[in-house]
Design a protein around this motif. Sequence first.
Motif, PDB file in Angstrom:
ATOM      1  N   ASN A   1       0.826  -1.212   0.000  1.00  0.00           N
ATOM      2  CA  ASN A   1       0.000   0.000   0.000  1.00  0.00           C
ATOM      3  C   ASN A   1       0.859   1.260   0.000  1.00  0.00           C
ATOM      4  O   ASN A   1       0.526   2.254  -0.667  1.00  0.00           O
ATOM      5  CB  ASN A   1      -0.934  -0.013   1.209  1.00  0.00           C
ATOM      6  CG  ASN A   1      -2.049  -1.030   1.074  1.00  0.00           C
ATOM      7  OD1 ASN A   1      -2.454  -1.389  -0.034  1.00  0.00           O
ATOM      8  ND2 ASN A   1      -2.549  -1.511   2.201  1.00  0.00           N
TER       9      ASN A   1
ATOM     10  N   SER B   1      -9.536  -6.478   3.432  1.00  0.00           N
ATOM     11  CA  SER B   1     -10.777  -5.733   3.603  1.00  0.00           C
ATOM     12  C   SER B   1     -10.992  -4.815   2.404  1.00  0.00           C
ATOM     13  O   SER B   1     -10.155  -4.711   1.520  1.00  0.00           O
ATOM     14  CB  SER B   1     -10.725  -4.923   4.898  1.00  0.00           C
ATOM     15  OG  SER B   1      -9.620  -4.031   4.890  1.00  0.00           O
ATOM     16  N   LYS B   2     -12.103  -4.123   2.392  1.00  0.00           N
ATOM     17  CA  LYS B   2     -12.439  -3.275   1.248  1.00  0.00           C
ATOM     18  C   LYS B   2     -11.438  -2.135   1.069  1.00  0.00           C
ATOM     19  O   LYS B   2     -11.124  -1.746  -0.058  1.00  0.00           O
ATOM     20  CB  LYS B   2     -13.852  -2.719   1.410  1.00  0.00           C
ATOM     21  CG  LYS B   2     -14.937  -3.787   1.301  1.00  0.00           C
ATOM     22  CD  LYS B   2     -16.317  -3.170   1.401  1.00  0.00           C
ATOM     23  CE  LYS B   2     -17.404  -4.232   1.257  1.00  0.00           C
ATOM     24  NZ  LYS B   2     -18.768  -3.649   1.345  1.00  0.00           N
ATOM     25  N   ASP B   3     -10.945  -1.591   2.170  1.00  0.00           N
ATOM     26  CA  ASP B   3      -9.967  -0.505   2.066  1.00  0.00           C
ATOM     27  C   ASP B   3      -8.529  -1.012   1.935  1.00  0.00           C
ATOM     28  O   ASP B   3      -7.595  -0.210   1.835  1.00  0.00           O
ATOM     29  CB  ASP B   3     -10.069   0.427   3.266  1.00  0.00           C
ATOM     30  CG  ASP B   3      -9.886  -0.316   4.585  1.00  0.00           C
ATOM     31  OD1 ASP B   3      -9.651  -1.544   4.573  1.00  0.00           O
ATOM     32  OD2 ASP B   3      -9.996   0.339   5.644  1.00  0.00           O
ATOM     33  N   SER B   4      -8.344  -2.356   1.938  1.00  0.00           N
ATOM     34  CA  SER B   4      -7.031  -3.003   1.773  1.00  0.00           C
ATOM     35  C   SER B   4      -6.041  -2.635   2.870  1.00  0.00           C
ATOM     36  O   SER B   4      -4.829  -2.801   2.696  1.00  0.00           O
ATOM     37  CB  SER B   4      -6.423  -2.639   0.401  1.00  0.00           C
ATOM     38  OG  SER B   4      -7.258  -3.075  -0.644  1.00  0.00           O
ATOM     39  N   HIS B   5      -6.537  -2.185   4.001  1.00  0.00           N
ATOM     40  CA  HIS B   5      -5.656  -1.799   5.105  1.00  0.00           C
ATOM     41  C   HIS B   5      -5.589  -2.850   6.199  1.00  0.00           C
ATOM     42  O   HIS B   5      -4.908  -2.648   7.216  1.00  0.00           O
ATOM     43  CB  HIS B   5      -6.117  -0.462   5.698  1.00  0.00           C
ATOM     44  CG  HIS B   5      -5.878   0.695   4.776  1.00  0.00           C
ATOM     45  ND1 HIS B   5      -6.604   1.862   4.849  1.00  0.00           N
ATOM     46  CD2 HIS B   5      -5.006   0.872   3.757  1.00  0.00           C
ATOM     47  CE1 HIS B   5      -6.190   2.702   3.913  1.00  0.00           C
ATOM     48  NE2 HIS B   5      -5.215   2.121   3.242  1.00  0.00           N
TER      49      HIS B   5
END
Length: 305
Positions: free
Chosen positions: A111, A166-170
Amino acid sequence: MILLNFLGCLVTVAPFGHASIFGVNATFREPEVSGDGAPLLSSNVPYSLPRPAQGSFFFSQLSAFPEDLELSDYCRELLHIFSQRYVSYVNCLVPSARPVKICQNCYIQYNNLKEIYANISSDQVGPDNSSCHKSLLKSDRLMLVFQLYHGLNQIWYISKCDSCLSKDSHSLSNVTLYYMATLNQSLSCFEKHKEGNHSVLCKECKATYGGVNELYSKMEKNGNLCIDIEDSMNMTRKLWSKKFNCSFPRAETVPVIAVSSFMLFLPIIFYLSSFLHSEQKKRKLILPKRAISHGNMMNIQDRSS
């Protein structure tokens, strides 16, 4: 003497004992002579060429490029941050190669690298009103920054790591965390009963192994699998079947056996039905022949009478 005269034509003596040969700096020393004026032959070379200076002519010209071709301080800082995050991501990938734990260990580094590359590739203007999109990505044929990022991004794409995040890739998704907890229960059971008779292991760990198998099948149908989960499940199945020689009957084996049995007896059923059908046709064809022959016999009797 002829040789010295020829060298003297090539060498232009400079002040303070320096000479230039074809434009290359050289140090010149007077040759030693004997009493009659003849030069002495010794190991000392009359002139020597030094090593090239640290800054050669070509590299010294790099500083002469126009200012509009130079990187701005803002773009140079972005390039420096990109290099740091690139190295950090690679240092995370290599130790996570076996067993594969790329997605769960390196999503933070990925990220960060993705973020700095987005800043470089965008047309956003920096504090000095300069954009780094062209200067860092499209200024030459090599496009090194693009090639480096594209290679690592391809690894992430093939690994399908986004399916486990997760959806936010965090962070890791809840399904992935639940799978990892279930898998750890099964592996802990293997570790507890691996010594001694493996039949005990197969009996005691059947429930936990069946649970992780069932969960894996559901995640596969829902598209929640990444390379980490696939590799961990493959290794667990190898432990169960090959190392511990355990077997686990699945629910779908019963329909498979039923269909296989039906396919096995299908030729027998086909030939048996064909035989019965042909016999019935024979009976239908024979009866009319007998009836016709009986009618003919009656006609013959009438005529005789």
